[in-house]
Design a protein around this motif. Structure first.
Motif, short mmCIF file in Angstrom:
data_model
loop_
_atom_site.label_atom_id
_atom_site.label_comp_id
_atom_site.label_asym_id
_atom_site.label_seq_id
_atom_site.Cartn_x
_atom_site.Cartn_y
_atom_site.Cartn_z
N SER A 175 -10.16 25.44 5.64
CA SER A 175 -10.33 24.09 6.15
C SER A 175 -11.54 23.46 5.43
CB SER A 175 -10.53 24.11 7.67
OG SER A 175 -10.63 22.79 8.16
N GLY A 176 -11.83 22.24 5.79
CA GLY A 176 -12.99 21.58 5.21
C GLY A 176 -12.66 20.60 4.11
N TYR A 177 -12.02 19.49 4.43
CA TYR A 177 -11.78 18.44 3.44
C TYR A 177 -11.76 17.08 4.14
CZ TYR A 177 -6.94 17.89 5.01
OH TYR A 177 -5.82 17.64 5.76
N CYS A 178 -12.14 16.06 3.40
CA CYS A 178 -12.06 14.66 3.83
C CYS A 178 -11.52 13.85 2.66
CB CYS A 178 -13.44 14.13 4.25
SG CYS A 178 -14.13 14.91 5.73
N ALA A 179 -10.77 12.82 2.96
CA ALA A 179 -10.12 12.06 1.89
C ALA A 179 -10.01 10.59 2.26
CB ALA A 179 -8.74 12.63 1.60
N MET A 180 -9.99 9.79 1.23
CA MET A 180 -9.76 8.34 1.33
C MET A 180 -8.63 8.00 0.36
SD MET A 180 -12.46 5.35 0.27
CE MET A 180 -11.95 3.66 -0.02
N ILE A 181 -7.55 7.37 0.86
CA ILE A 181 -6.34 7.15 0.07
C ILE A 181 -5.94 5.69 0.18
CG2 ILE A 181 -3.96 7.90 -0.32
CD1 ILE A 181 -4.64 10.43 1.29
N SER A 182 -5.56 5.09 -0.94
CA SER A 182 -5.10 3.70 -0.92
C SER A 182 -3.68 3.62 -0.39
CB SER A 182 -5.17 3.10 -2.33
OG SER A 182 -4.24 3.75 -3.19
N ARG A 183 -3.42 2.55 0.33
CA ARG A 183 -2.06 2.32 0.84
C ARG A 183 -1.13 1.90 -0.30
NH1 ARG A 183 -2.00 2.04 6.44
NH2 ARG A 183 -4.07 1.79 7.42
N VAL A 184 0.12 2.29 -0.17
CA VAL A 184 1.12 1.91 -1.19
C VAL A 184 1.43 0.43 -1.03
CG1 VAL A 184 3.44 2.34 -2.06
CG2 VAL A 184 2.08 4.23 -1.13
N PRO A 185 1.26 -0.38 -2.09
CA PRO A 185 1.55 -1.82 -1.96
C PRO A 185 3.03 -2.05 -1.72
CG PRO A 185 1.14 -1.23 -4.26
CD PRO A 185 0.81 -0.01 -3.44
N LYS A 186 3.30 -3.02 -0.87
CA LYS A 186 4.69 -3.33 -0.50
C LYS A 186 5.01 -4.77 -0.87
CE LYS A 186 5.55 0.66 1.46
NZ LYS A 186 5.80 0.77 2.89
N GLY A 187 6.26 -5.00 -1.24
CA GLY A 187 6.74 -6.33 -1.57
C GLY A 187 7.72 -6.82 -0.53
N PRO A 188 8.62 -7.75 -0.90
CA PRO A 188 9.63 -8.24 0.06
C PRO A 188 10.53 -7.12 0.54
CG PRO A 188 9.49 -9.66 -1.88
CD PRO A 188 8.68 -8.45 -2.19
N PHE A 189 10.92 -7.21 1.80
CA PHE A 189 11.79 -6.22 2.42
C PHE A 189 11.19 -4.81 2.36
CE2 PHE A 189 14.50 -9.55 0.58
CZ PHE A 189 15.08 -10.06 1.75
N GLU A 190 9.83 -4.74 2.39
CA GLU A 190 9.10 -3.47 2.40
C GLU A 190 9.38 -2.62 1.16
OE1 GLU A 190 6.73 -2.56 4.61
OE2 GLU A 190 6.98 -4.60 5.35
N MET A 191 9.72 -3.26 0.07
CA MET A 191 9.95 -2.54 -1.17
C MET A 191 8.62 -2.18 -1.82
SD MET A 191 13.12 -4.76 -2.74
CE MET A 191 13.16 -3.75 -4.21
N LYS A 192 8.50 -0.98 -2.37
CA LYS A 192 7.28 -0.54 -3.02
C LYS A 192 7.06 -1.28 -4.34
CE LYS A 192 8.46 3.79 -2.91
NZ LYS A 192 8.41 5.26 -3.08
#
Length: 329
Positions: free
Chosen positions: A182-199
């Motif tokens: 154990s022993g981890y921390c993380a910061m992750i960017s969200r996946v950008p979404k377009g119309p109709f929740e398309m990546k």
């Protein structure tokens, strides 16, 4: 179209004024309309006024009318020539000229930007932190999801000019009988979404390096880049490299070539390495797992990409034909 608008405006004024001989002056526009409304409309006499007053007013009106006509209306010999065919040809030529400019100059490049601007661009800020809406593009996680005790938080820095990532790392394994580490921390960017929740993956193919401005406490961080993929078997695949912070109060600029990022799957570096596809970037993240228990912090000004003309390397790792024969067929 402007000539047609003026023509219709002049016809309306002509019908309203009802003056003989003014049809040849349709293009005087608002000035001619003001003249008609002020000079050619006969005022209505109030009840009780004498006939002599009406006649005097009428003579004054006629005299003013004659003066106004001599000043504002040209003679029939000076009437402008009207050619609808020429107006239509000029309008069509103007539209084709605009269409040519759009294709030749404003050719659309990645992310809907003009291609000539994209090709000349050598640096680009992808993420910066100037308000809460910038923090909403990121998520933080730690080993608490598997029963650990590490904590991580994200907030705006001083004067809202940076993001402050801080917390406490605890490498004690959870007492669940299943996890041994154990022993981890993380910061992750969200996946950008377009119309109709398309990546909407990022396209960094015109750049060759990652560019960051950070300030840390001397701890090493792992920078992780993930490709956009819909294959379930590849959801745990990452491309990673190290970022060493100096500590102290001074900012540092970190430049990491994309060719240095190595391939890993489920947290393990693979013997067979693959090159990162820069036109299908899904997200980026920062992970702390140096097994040093205690508080930590990382302050980030911006995260961007740039083109380093001195860097010519395409891929830093070699593949043996014994490990991956299909790469050498």
């Amino acid at each position: 179209m402007a000539l047609i608008h003026k023509l219709l405006n002049g016809i309306y004024i002509f019908r309203k004024c009802q003056i003989t001989g003014t049809a040849s002056h349709l293009f005087w526009g608002p000035h001619f309309a003001d003249y008609c409304s002020s000079s050619l409309q006969k005022p209505v006499a109030a009840p009780g006024k004498s006939d002599s007053s009406e006649k005097k007013t009428e003579r004054n009106l006629q005299g003013h009318h004659q003066t106004g006509v001599s000043l504002d209306i040209t003679s029939p010999e000076e009437k402008p020539e009207v050619s609808f065919d020429k107006a239509i040809r000029d309008e069509i030529k103007d539209h084709f000229r605009r269409l040519k400019d759009q294709f030749m100059i404003q050719w659309i490049g990645p992310e809907g930007r003009p291609l000539h601007e994209v090709l000349k661009e050598q640096a680009k800020v992808v993420w910066q932190f100037r308000g809460k809406e910038d923090l909403d593009k990121w998520i933080v996680t730690s080993d608490k999801v598997i029963g650990g005790r590490s904590e991580i938080f994200l907030k705006m820095g001083k004067n809202n000019q940076s993001a402050l990532l801080y917390g406490n790392l605890n490498s004690e394994a959870p007492h669940d009988g299943e996890s041994s580490r154990s022993g981890y921390c993380a910061m992750i960017s969200r996946v950008p979404k377009g119309p109709f929740e398309m990546k909407k993956p990022y396209d960094w193919s015109q750049f060759n390096s990652l560019y960051l401005r950070v300030r840390g406490d001397g701890r090493p961080w792992m920078v992780n880049i993930k490709e956009d993929t819909d294959i379930i078997q590849k959801k745990d695949q990452l491309y990673s490299y190290f970022m060493f912070t100096r500590g102290g109060p001074y900012w540092q600029e970190v430049k990491i070539p994309f060719s240095k990022f190595f391939f890993s799957n489920q947290g393990r570096i693979r013997d067979v390495q693959f090159q990162l596809l820069l036109d299908k970037i899904s997200s980026i993240g920062f992970t702390l797992a140096d097994k040093v228990d205690g508080p930590f912090f990382l302050e980030i000004d911006f995260i961007g990409v740039f083109t380093d003309p001195a860097h010519r390397e395409e891929f830093a790792y070699e593949n043996s034909p014994y490990l991956n024969p299909r790469l050498f067929k």
